[in-house]
Design a protein around this motif. Structure first.
Motif, PDB file in Angstrom:
ATOM      1  N   SER A  25       0.836  -1.199   0.000  1.00 19.93           N
ATOM      2  CA  SER A  25       0.000   0.000   0.000  1.00 19.93           C
ATOM      3  C   SER A  25       0.871   1.250   0.000  1.00 19.93           C
ATOM      4  N   LEU A  26       0.653   2.095  -0.988  1.00 20.89           N
ATOM      5  CA  LEU A  26       1.393   3.350  -1.116  1.00 20.89           C
ATOM      6  C   LEU A  26       0.683   4.433  -0.319  1.00 20.89           C
ATOM      7  N   PRO A  27       1.324   5.017   0.692  1.00 16.83           N
ATOM      8  CA  PRO A  27       0.660   6.060   1.484  1.00 16.83           C
ATOM      9  C   PRO A  27       0.480   7.346   0.674  1.00 16.83           C
ATOM     10  N   MET A  28      -0.722   7.901   0.695  1.00 18.03           N
ATOM     11  CA  MET A  28      -1.016   9.128  -0.048  1.00 18.03           C
ATOM     12  C   MET A  28      -0.550  10.350   0.743  1.00 18.03           C
ATOM     13  N   GLY A  66       8.154   9.335  -8.625  1.00 15.93           N
ATOM     14  CA  GLY A  66       9.293   8.643  -8.028  1.00 15.93           C
ATOM     15  C   GLY A  66       8.873   7.653  -6.961  1.00 15.93           C
ATOM     16  N   ASP A  67       7.900   8.053  -6.112  1.00 17.40           N
ATOM     17  CA  ASP A  67       7.433   7.163  -5.048  1.00 17.40           C
ATOM     18  C   ASP A  67       6.743   5.934  -5.630  1.00 17.40           C
ATOM     19  N   VAL A  68       5.951   6.144  -6.682  1.00 15.42           N
ATOM     20  CA  VAL A  68       5.232   5.033  -7.315  1.00 15.42           C
ATOM     21  C   VAL A  68       6.225   4.042  -7.923  1.00 15.42           C
ATOM     22  N   MET A  69       7.159   4.554  -8.705  1.00 14.99           N
ATOM     23  CA  MET A  69       8.111   3.689  -9.399  1.00 14.99           C
ATOM     24  C   MET A  69       9.079   3.021  -8.429  1.00 14.99           C
TER      25      MET A  69
END
Length: 213
Positions: A25-28, A66-69
């Motif tokens: 899970s990527l924190p928003m 950058g955070d996604v990749m």
């Protein structure tokens, strides 16, 4: 085929919970008075809503490319062959389309699902994707299944105050003032990808009954 499932915290799945159930899970990002925080990482829901109710300037933002990749790269380095990424609906944020463009650099290893959901219905999609991955389905198969069923969901929302809809530009200041005086509570709906007005009632009890109806 070893396939990982990834989402963002708009699903209600925090990074901590994700670790327990095998979902990334990527924190928003959340911006409070110019300072950036990340949901479920260095700010709690209580702190977030506390900032809003205390009158602080609170906005949200989409995750940086950058955070996604970086998360995709980290997942693939762990030994996964594919990643299914389920971000929030493209109708509510530009983050989905941005992720689709970024995924083009991964030669099909990353499949971005636009299932037009948010919150509890998005969470169900993520859990379904995890179940399918455990059954050995490929990322492409999971993406196809989720997008076929994307609009088979509805959310109804009632709000106790129009203050934050006014701040977000969804109602005018005059409309919010009249609503407060008359105790008008809007019932909103998400049918697929967009947030729309459904009806207006007097008082929260009637709003709750209308949502149940």
């Amino acid at each position: 085929m070893k396939t990982a499932v990834m989402t963002d915290s708009n699903s209600g799945i925090t990074p901590e919970e994700g670790k327990k159930i095998g979902i990334y899970s990527l924190p928003m990002p959340v911006i409070i008075e110019g300072d950036v925080f990340y949901e479920g990482k260095n700010i709690t829901q209580e702190e977030y809503y506390g900032a809003m109710t205390s009158g602080k300037n609170v906005t949200t933002s989409q995750p940086s490319p950058g955070d996604v990749m970086d998360m995709w790269d980290g997942i693939l380095k762990e030994g996964y062959e594919q990643v299914v990424y389920i971000p929030m609906s493209s109708g509510l944020s530009a983050s989905c389309h941005a992720a689709i463009q970024l995924s083009e650099e991964y030669d099909g290893k990353v499949q971005v699902v636009d299932d037009h959901r948010i919150s509890v219905t998005m969470r169900e999609s993520v859990l379904e994707a995890k179940w399918m991955a455990n059954q050995g389905m490929t990322a492409e198969e999971i993406k196809k299944r989720l997008e076929e069923n994307a609009y088979n969901s509805s959310i109804y929302i009632a709000v106790d105050t129009l203050e934050y809809l006014k701040k977000g530009g969804r109602v005018t200041a005059a409309g919010a003032a009249i609503g407060a005086v008359l105790n008008i509570k809007p019932v909103l709906t998400i049918q697929g990808e967009k947030l729309d007005a459904f009806t207006k009632v007097r008082g929260m009890k009637k709003a709750e009954l209308k949502m149940l109806e």
